[in-house]
Write an enzyme that holds these catalytic residues in place. Structure first.
Site, PDB file in Angstrom:
ATOM      1  N   CYS A 165       0.809  -1.221   0.000  1.00  0.00           N
ATOM      2  CA  CYS A 165       0.000   0.000   0.000  1.00  0.00           C
ATOM      3  C   CYS A 165       0.841   1.269   0.000  1.00  0.00           C
ATOM      4  O   CYS A 165       0.289   2.386  -0.022  1.00  0.00           O
ATOM      5  CB  CYS A 165      -0.949  -0.013   1.189  1.00  0.00           C
ATOM      6  SG  CYS A 165      -1.915  -1.533   1.279  1.00  0.00           S
ATOM      7  N   LYS A 337      -9.562   7.900   2.664  1.00  0.00           N
ATOM      8  CA  LYS A 337     -10.023   6.511   2.502  1.00  0.00           C
ATOM      9  C   LYS A 337     -11.434   6.322   3.051  1.00  0.00           C
ATOM     10  O   LYS A 337     -12.096   5.336   2.728  1.00  0.00           O
ATOM     11  CB  LYS A 337      -9.061   5.543   3.179  1.00  0.00           C
ATOM     12  CG  LYS A 337      -7.721   5.366   2.471  1.00  0.00           C
ATOM     13  CD  LYS A 337      -6.892   4.304   3.155  1.00  0.00           C
ATOM     14  CE  LYS A 337      -5.548   4.097   2.467  1.00  0.00           C
ATOM     15  NZ  LYS A 337      -4.609   5.227   2.703  1.00  0.00           N
ATOM     16  N   HIS A 342      -9.783   1.809   0.315  1.00  0.00           N
ATOM     17  CA  HIS A 342      -8.330   1.651   0.260  1.00  0.00           C
ATOM     18  C   HIS A 342      -7.922   1.110  -1.108  1.00  0.00           C
ATOM     19  O   HIS A 342      -8.203  -0.041  -1.435  1.00  0.00           O
ATOM     20  CB  HIS A 342      -7.873   0.711   1.367  1.00  0.00           C
ATOM     21  CG  HIS A 342      -6.396   0.677   1.573  1.00  0.00           C
ATOM     22  ND1 HIS A 342      -5.500   1.346   0.765  1.00  0.00           N
ATOM     23  CD2 HIS A 342      -5.637   0.049   2.518  1.00  0.00           C
ATOM     24  CE1 HIS A 342      -4.274   1.127   1.187  1.00  0.00           C
ATOM     25  NE2 HIS A 342      -4.332   0.344   2.249  1.00  0.00           N
ATOM     26  N   PHE A 403       1.765  -3.682   3.890  1.00  0.00           N
ATOM     27  CA  PHE A 403       2.127  -4.985   4.442  1.00  0.00           C
ATOM     28  C   PHE A 403       3.611  -5.248   4.178  1.00  0.00           C
ATOM     29  O   PHE A 403       4.128  -4.949   3.100  1.00  0.00           O
ATOM     30  CB  PHE A 403       1.306  -6.096   3.797  1.00  0.00           C
ATOM     31  CG  PHE A 403      -0.132  -6.161   4.259  1.00  0.00           C
ATOM     32  CD1 PHE A 403      -0.578  -5.433   5.342  1.00  0.00           C
ATOM     33  CD2 PHE A 403      -1.042  -6.973   3.603  1.00  0.00           C
ATOM     34  CE1 PHE A 403      -1.896  -5.501   5.773  1.00  0.00           C
ATOM     35  CE2 PHE A 403      -2.361  -7.055   4.020  1.00  0.00           C
ATOM     36  CZ  PHE A 403      -2.793  -6.321   5.106  1.00  0.00           C
TER      37      PHE A 403
END
Length: 417
Positions: A165, A337, A342, A403
């Site tokens: 992301c 968001k 997202h 992540f």
């Protein structure tokens, strides 16, 4: 060594709340939610039945039927937003040195829909491999900048950044660094993602990462609200034309803002969870400020990562408190968001566009869907809840965390000659 200055001269967007930059911005400042029940596949057996899908996008009308079939949606989205940005910047590539114009693009996953379709078709068959010859070139994450460069004949640096992301924040930082070092004159940069399909929704459901507020999808993305229960998946693309200042002035370009810094860090903590004290997020904001030769007192607005997850939001607030100290009470914070969902690898680009337009318009887009205060957050912090706020925005910072513990933060400033 004296760095060259880098400015923003064009914008393009395809989002769940608008298929142009103008429509996207109008939806942002009016607090429009892009979340609704998923229409692209049967969600009967899925825990989450909603997402922030792109609406009204006609790939065949834009590309032609034959060409559209060769491209995964994440590439279609990239080409669409880039066409708007190229027009917005007034670019005539016949009059420019295309050997010094590059494309750096971000995508967290790439062609997930293509991969899913091909593997499912193989599994349903007789075991004989009958894969589409476009399978691999449709799927690979680096193919979007390849198609952009082919369309416009751009022979400068060309690659994809993949950092979950944080991907398109990283693409912006890479383009910024090449430009200020004098390695190119201009970059088409940004990111795209298309993960609203059975694999994307099912995979994130398996991780318990998504909101399951199926009774009220429009308000499911609730950053910093006490009852937040996960992020809402989004899709789309954002394109930013970054250009070396003298090159932009020479061709008479309009200038939205100046990009002045970028920071990168790692949490070095966990595969998916952020550091509990927001350590990596704090480091990346400080790194971006140092790179821009700024202090926390200079920042007016932070477009936060703010995904609406129970553990992610508090860590980011801790990080801002650590990086900004008491300045946190004087800035506006908002999570767009709450409206777009997202967009994973495209999030950094579409949120950078929001930050640039906040500077241009001196207007902070809100964090919508706030109903209940979370006692974990200091009530003196201005989260710009539910309604856009006017203020002079000279400098804005935009965060992206992914992540793997990837963190990237970018800073834009009002342009002054």
């Amino acid at each position: 060594m004296e760095f060259k200055r880098v400015v923003v001269t064009g914008l393009g967007a395809l989002t769940p709340i608008g298929n142009t930059v103008s429509d996207y911005w109008n939806s942002l400042i009016n607090g429009v939610s892009g979340a609704a029940f998923i229409k692209s596949f049967d969600v009967t057996h899925f825990k989450t039945k909603f997402a922030c899908e792109v609406k009204g996008f006609d790939a065949e009308g834009f590309l032609g039927r034959k060409e559209a079939r060769k491209l995964d949606p994440f590439v279609q989205y990239a080409l669409f937003s880039t066409e708007e940005a190229v027009k917005d910047a007034g670019l005539d590539f016949d009059k420019l040195d295309t050997n010094r114009i590059g494309v750096i693009w971000g995508s967290g996953i790439g062609g997930l829909k293509t991969f899913l379709d091909e593997v499912v078709n193989f599994a349903k068959g007789d075991g004989v491999p009958k894969f589409n010859p476009f399978f691999i070139p449709k799927m690979i994450a680096d193919i979007a900048p390849g198609h952009i460069s082919i369309k416009y004949g751009l022979r400068g640096p060309n690659f994809t950044t993949v950092s979950a992301c944080a991907s398109s924040n990283n693409s912006l930082i890479d383009a910024f660094n090449y430009l200020r070092l004098g390695k190119a004159n201009m970059f088409i940069t940004g990111g795209s993602e298309a993960i609203i399909n059975e694999a994307g929704i099912g995979g994130f459901n398996a991780m318990h990462a998504l909101s399951t507020r199926n009774d009220d999808p429009a308000t499911a993305s609730r950053p910093f609200d006490l009852d937040r229960d996960g992020f809402v998946a989004g899709e789309g693309a954002g394109t930013i034309i970054l250009e070396e200042l003298e090159h932009a002035l020479k061709r008479g370009a309009k200038i939205y803002a100046e990009m002045v810094g970028g920071g990168m860090s790692a949490d070095a903590y966990h595969m998916t969870a952020p550091h509990p004290d927001g350590l990596g997020a704090s480091l990346v904001m400080k790194a971006a400020l140092e790179d821009a030769n700024l202090t926390p007192a200079d920042i007016d607005y932070v477009n936060v990562h703010g995904t609406s997850t129970p553990i992610g939001d508090p860590q980011e607030v801790k990080a801002i408190q650590n990086a900004f100290g008491d300045r946190i009470y004087d800035i506006n914070i908002s999570s767009t968001k709450s409206m777009t969902g997202h967009l994973l690898g495209a999030a950094g680009a579409v949120e950078a566009i929001a930050s640039i337009l906040a500077i241009k318009n001196d207007l902070i887009p809100p964090t919508i869907n706030h109903f209940t205060d979370d006692p974990a957050f200091d009530p003196k912090i201005n989260f710009t809840f539910n309604k856009a706020q006017h203020r002079v925005v000279n400098i804005a910072q935009s965060n992206g965390f992914g992540f793997g513990g990837h963190n990237a933060s970018v800073i834009f400033k009002k342009y002054q000659q």
